[in-house]
Design a protein around this motif. Structure first.
Motif, PDB file in Angstrom:
ATOM      1  N   HIS A 130       0.826  -1.206   0.000  1.00  0.00           N
ATOM      2  CA  HIS A 130       0.000   0.000   0.000  1.00  0.00           C
ATOM      3  C   HIS A 130       0.858   1.253   0.000  1.00  0.00           C
ATOM      4  O   HIS A 130       0.667   2.154  -0.823  1.00  0.00           O
ATOM      5  CB  HIS A 130      -0.950  -0.010   1.201  1.00  0.00           C
ATOM      6  CG  HIS A 130      -2.079   0.945   1.075  1.00  0.00           C
ATOM      7  ND1 HIS A 130      -1.950   2.284   1.384  1.00  0.00           N
ATOM      8  CD2 HIS A 130      -3.355   0.760   0.672  1.00  0.00           C
ATOM      9  CE1 HIS A 130      -3.115   2.880   1.177  1.00  0.00           C
ATOM     10  NE2 HIS A 130      -3.984   1.975   0.743  1.00  0.00           N
ATOM     11  N   SER A 131       1.813   1.337   0.895  1.00  0.00           N
ATOM     12  CA  SER A 131       2.665   2.530   0.950  1.00  0.00           C
ATOM     13  C   SER A 131       3.685   2.536  -0.184  1.00  0.00           C
ATOM     14  O   SER A 131       4.086   3.609  -0.664  1.00  0.00           O
ATOM     15  CB  SER A 131       3.352   2.647   2.303  1.00  0.00           C
ATOM     16  OG  SER A 131       4.142   1.519   2.576  1.00  0.00           O
ATOM     17  N   GLY A 132       4.085   1.363  -0.652  1.00  0.00           N
ATOM     18  CA  GLY A 132       5.059   1.262  -1.731  1.00  0.00           C
ATOM     19  C   GLY A 132       4.571   1.810  -3.055  1.00  0.00           C
ATOM     20  O   GLY A 132       5.381   2.220  -3.894  1.00  0.00           O
ATOM     21  N   GLN A 133       3.250   1.849  -3.247  1.00  0.00           N
ATOM     22  CA  GLN A 133       2.704   2.390  -4.495  1.00  0.00           C
ATOM     23  C   GLN A 133       3.044   3.872  -4.657  1.00  0.00           C
ATOM     24  O   GLN A 133       2.940   4.422  -5.748  1.00  0.00           O
ATOM     25  CB  GLN A 133       1.194   2.176  -4.567  1.00  0.00           C
ATOM     26  CG  GLN A 133       0.407   3.019  -3.567  1.00  0.00           C
ATOM     27  CD  GLN A 133      -1.079   2.785  -3.624  1.00  0.00           C
ATOM     28  OE1 GLN A 133      -1.655   2.685  -4.708  1.00  0.00           O
ATOM     29  NE2 GLN A 133      -1.707   2.695  -2.462  1.00  0.00           N
ATOM     30  N   LEU A 134       3.486   4.509  -3.575  1.00  0.00           N
ATOM     31  CA  LEU A 134       3.792   5.937  -3.612  1.00  0.00           C
ATOM     32  C   LEU A 134       5.270   6.215  -3.862  1.00  0.00           C
ATOM     33  O   LEU A 134       5.701   7.374  -3.836  1.00  0.00           O
ATOM     34  CB  LEU A 134       3.337   6.591  -2.307  1.00  0.00           C
ATOM     35  CG  LEU A 134       1.839   6.430  -2.040  1.00  0.00           C
ATOM     36  CD1 LEU A 134       1.482   6.922  -0.656  1.00  0.00           C
ATOM     37  CD2 LEU A 134       1.026   7.131  -3.105  1.00  0.00           C
ATOM     38  N   ALA A 135       6.057   5.184  -4.127  1.00  0.00           N
ATOM     39  CA  ALA A 135       7.496   5.350  -4.339  1.00  0.00           C
ATOM     40  C   ALA A 135       7.806   6.302  -5.494  1.00  0.00           C
ATOM     41  O   ALA A 135       8.819   7.005  -5.457  1.00  0.00           O
ATOM     42  CB  ALA A 135       8.152   3.991  -4.585  1.00  0.00           C
TER      43      ALA A 135
END
Length: 128
Positions: A48-53
């Motif tokens: 979930h947070s990795g999609q914002l890399a």
């Protein structure tokens, strides 16, 4: 706690992290054992947070028709209708989409964390 506005503010912070491209803010709101259930499959917190890399994934969003259901001490289900527009390269944004979202928020050691989220696509997109 059954304060709808409190849980809407938490959920809004998750969406705002998607708009801001802020993976750290997103990660801070999700439990270590977070589980997301989406049309693309299962996701854990790092997904979930990795999609914002690479930056923001949402250009704008609107949450409405929210409902809160207590699930026991320190645990609630927040369900709502969301309309949103994704950020799509190279175009600045895509067509509006809409979905129903169910999120479970749990109080762990005095901190409310999102432990579960499931999205269900709505039949007709609503404008943002």
């Amino acid at each position: 706690m059954t304060d709808l506005s409190f849980f809407l503010s938490l959920e809004t912070r998750v969406w705002q992290a998607l708009v801001d491209g802020d993976g750290a803010a997103d990660r801070a709101l999700l439990a270590d054992d977070f589980l997301g259930v989406y049309s693309t499959g299962f996701a854990i917190r790092d997904d979930h947070s990795g999609q914002l890399a690479d930056g923001p994934t949402v250009a704008r969003f609107d949450i409405r028709d929210a409902r809160l259901m207590p699930l026991g001490p320190g645990r609630v289900l927040l369900a709502y209708f969301a309309s949103f527009t994704r950020v799509v390269a190279p175009a600045p944004e895509a067509m509006p989409e809409s979905m129903y979202v169910s999120s479970i928020w749990e109080n762990r050691d005095g901190i409310w964390l999102n432990t579960f989220s499931q999205d269900s696509n709505a039949a007709d997109p609503a404008p943002v």
